[in-house]
Design a protein around this motif. Structure first.
Motif, short mmCIF file in Angstrom:
data_model
loop_
_atom_site.label_atom_id
_atom_site.label_comp_id
_atom_site.label_asym_id
_atom_site.label_seq_id
_atom_site.Cartn_x
_atom_site.Cartn_y
_atom_site.Cartn_z
N GLN A 57 -3.09 33.67 33.49
CA GLN A 57 -2.99 35.13 33.49
C GLN A 57 -1.58 35.57 33.90
O GLN A 57 -1.03 36.51 33.34
CB GLN A 57 -4.01 35.75 34.45
CG GLN A 57 -5.42 35.65 33.98
CD GLN A 57 -6.38 36.17 35.03
OE1 GLN A 57 -6.35 35.73 36.18
NE2 GLN A 57 -7.21 37.12 34.63
N ILE A 58 -1.03 34.88 34.88
CA ILE A 58 0.32 35.21 35.34
C ILE A 58 1.32 34.97 34.21
O ILE A 58 2.19 35.82 33.94
CB ILE A 58 0.70 34.38 36.59
CG1 ILE A 58 -0.19 34.78 37.77
CG2 ILE A 58 2.18 34.54 36.93
CD1 ILE A 58 -0.10 33.87 38.96
N ILE A 59 1.19 33.84 33.54
CA ILE A 59 2.08 33.52 32.43
C ILE A 59 1.95 34.57 31.32
O ILE A 59 2.96 35.02 30.75
CB ILE A 59 1.81 32.10 31.90
CG1 ILE A 59 2.22 31.07 32.97
CG2 ILE A 59 2.52 31.84 30.58
CD1 ILE A 59 1.74 29.67 32.70
N GLU A 60 0.73 34.99 31.04
CA GLU A 60 0.48 36.01 30.02
C GLU A 60 1.17 37.33 30.37
O GLU A 60 1.83 37.95 29.54
CB GLU A 60 -1.02 36.23 29.88
CG GLU A 60 -1.42 37.24 28.84
CD GLU A 60 -2.93 37.43 28.78
OE1 GLU A 60 -3.35 38.58 28.64
OE2 GLU A 60 -3.67 36.43 28.91
N TYR A 61 1.03 37.76 31.63
CA TYR A 61 1.67 39.01 32.06
C TYR A 61 3.19 38.89 32.09
O TYR A 61 3.90 39.83 31.75
CB TYR A 61 1.14 39.45 33.42
CG TYR A 61 -0.21 40.11 33.35
CD1 TYR A 61 -0.37 41.35 32.72
CD2 TYR A 61 -1.34 39.51 33.89
CE1 TYR A 61 -1.60 41.96 32.65
CE2 TYR A 61 -2.58 40.11 33.82
CZ TYR A 61 -2.70 41.34 33.20
OH TYR A 61 -3.94 41.95 33.13
N GLU A 62 3.70 37.74 32.50
CA GLU A 62 5.15 37.53 32.50
C GLU A 62 5.72 37.62 31.09
O GLU A 62 6.77 38.20 30.87
CB GLU A 62 5.50 36.17 33.11
CG GLU A 62 5.40 36.12 34.61
CD GLU A 62 6.51 36.91 35.30
OE1 GLU A 62 7.61 37.04 34.72
OE2 GLU A 62 6.28 37.36 36.42
N GLU A 63 5.00 37.06 30.13
CA GLU A 63 5.45 37.12 28.73
C GLU A 63 5.38 38.55 28.21
O GLU A 63 6.28 39.01 27.51
CB GLU A 63 4.60 36.19 27.86
CG GLU A 63 5.01 36.17 26.40
CD GLU A 63 6.43 35.68 26.14
OE1 GLU A 63 6.91 35.89 25.02
OE2 GLU A 63 7.07 35.09 27.03
N LYS A 64 4.34 39.27 28.58
CA LYS A 64 4.22 40.67 28.18
C LYS A 64 5.37 41.49 28.78
O LYS A 64 5.96 42.34 28.12
CB LYS A 64 2.87 41.22 28.64
CG LYS A 64 2.51 42.55 28.06
CD LYS A 64 1.07 42.92 28.42
CE LYS A 64 0.70 44.25 27.79
NZ LYS A 64 -0.68 44.63 28.09
N LEU A 65 5.71 41.20 30.04
CA LEU A 65 6.83 41.87 30.71
C LEU A 65 8.15 41.55 30.01
O LEU A 65 8.96 42.45 29.74
CB LEU A 65 6.89 41.45 32.18
CG LEU A 65 8.02 42.03 33.01
CD1 LEU A 65 7.91 43.54 33.12
CD2 LEU A 65 8.03 41.40 34.40
N ARG A 66 8.36 40.28 29.68
CA ARG A 66 9.60 39.88 29.00
C ARG A 66 9.74 40.59 27.67
O ARG A 66 10.80 41.14 27.35
CB ARG A 66 9.59 38.36 28.80
CG ARG A 66 10.89 37.80 28.22
CD ARG A 66 10.75 36.32 27.91
NE ARG A 66 9.91 36.07 26.76
CZ ARG A 66 10.31 36.20 25.50
NH1 ARG A 66 11.54 36.59 25.23
NH2 ARG A 66 9.49 35.94 24.50
#
Length: 63
Positions: A5-14
């Motif tokens: 989930q963290i990786i998913e949100y980080e990618e969305k943020l990027r």
């Protein structure tokens, strides 16, 4: 929160930062988050996000 989930949100943020998508950035970045730029200025959520998008600040990856 799970790692995926963290990786998913980080990618969305990027992606939102690269696309200058202020709406998504506003959804992802907590209102109480404070950015501190290289001049030591404290910037709130939307001010900080806009300055990052416009290139006035740089982002770094923290492990």
């Amino acid at each position: 929160m799970q790692n995926n989930q963290i990786i998913e949100y980080e990618e969305k943020l990027r992606k939102a930062m690269l696309a200058s998508d202020v709406k998504i950035l506003d959804e992802l970045i907590h209102n109480k988050l404070i950015f501190v730029n290289h001049f030591g200025q404290m910037l709130n959520n939307i001010d900080g996000a806009l300055k990052v998008i416009l290139g006035h600040c740089s982002t770094v990856k923290l492990d």
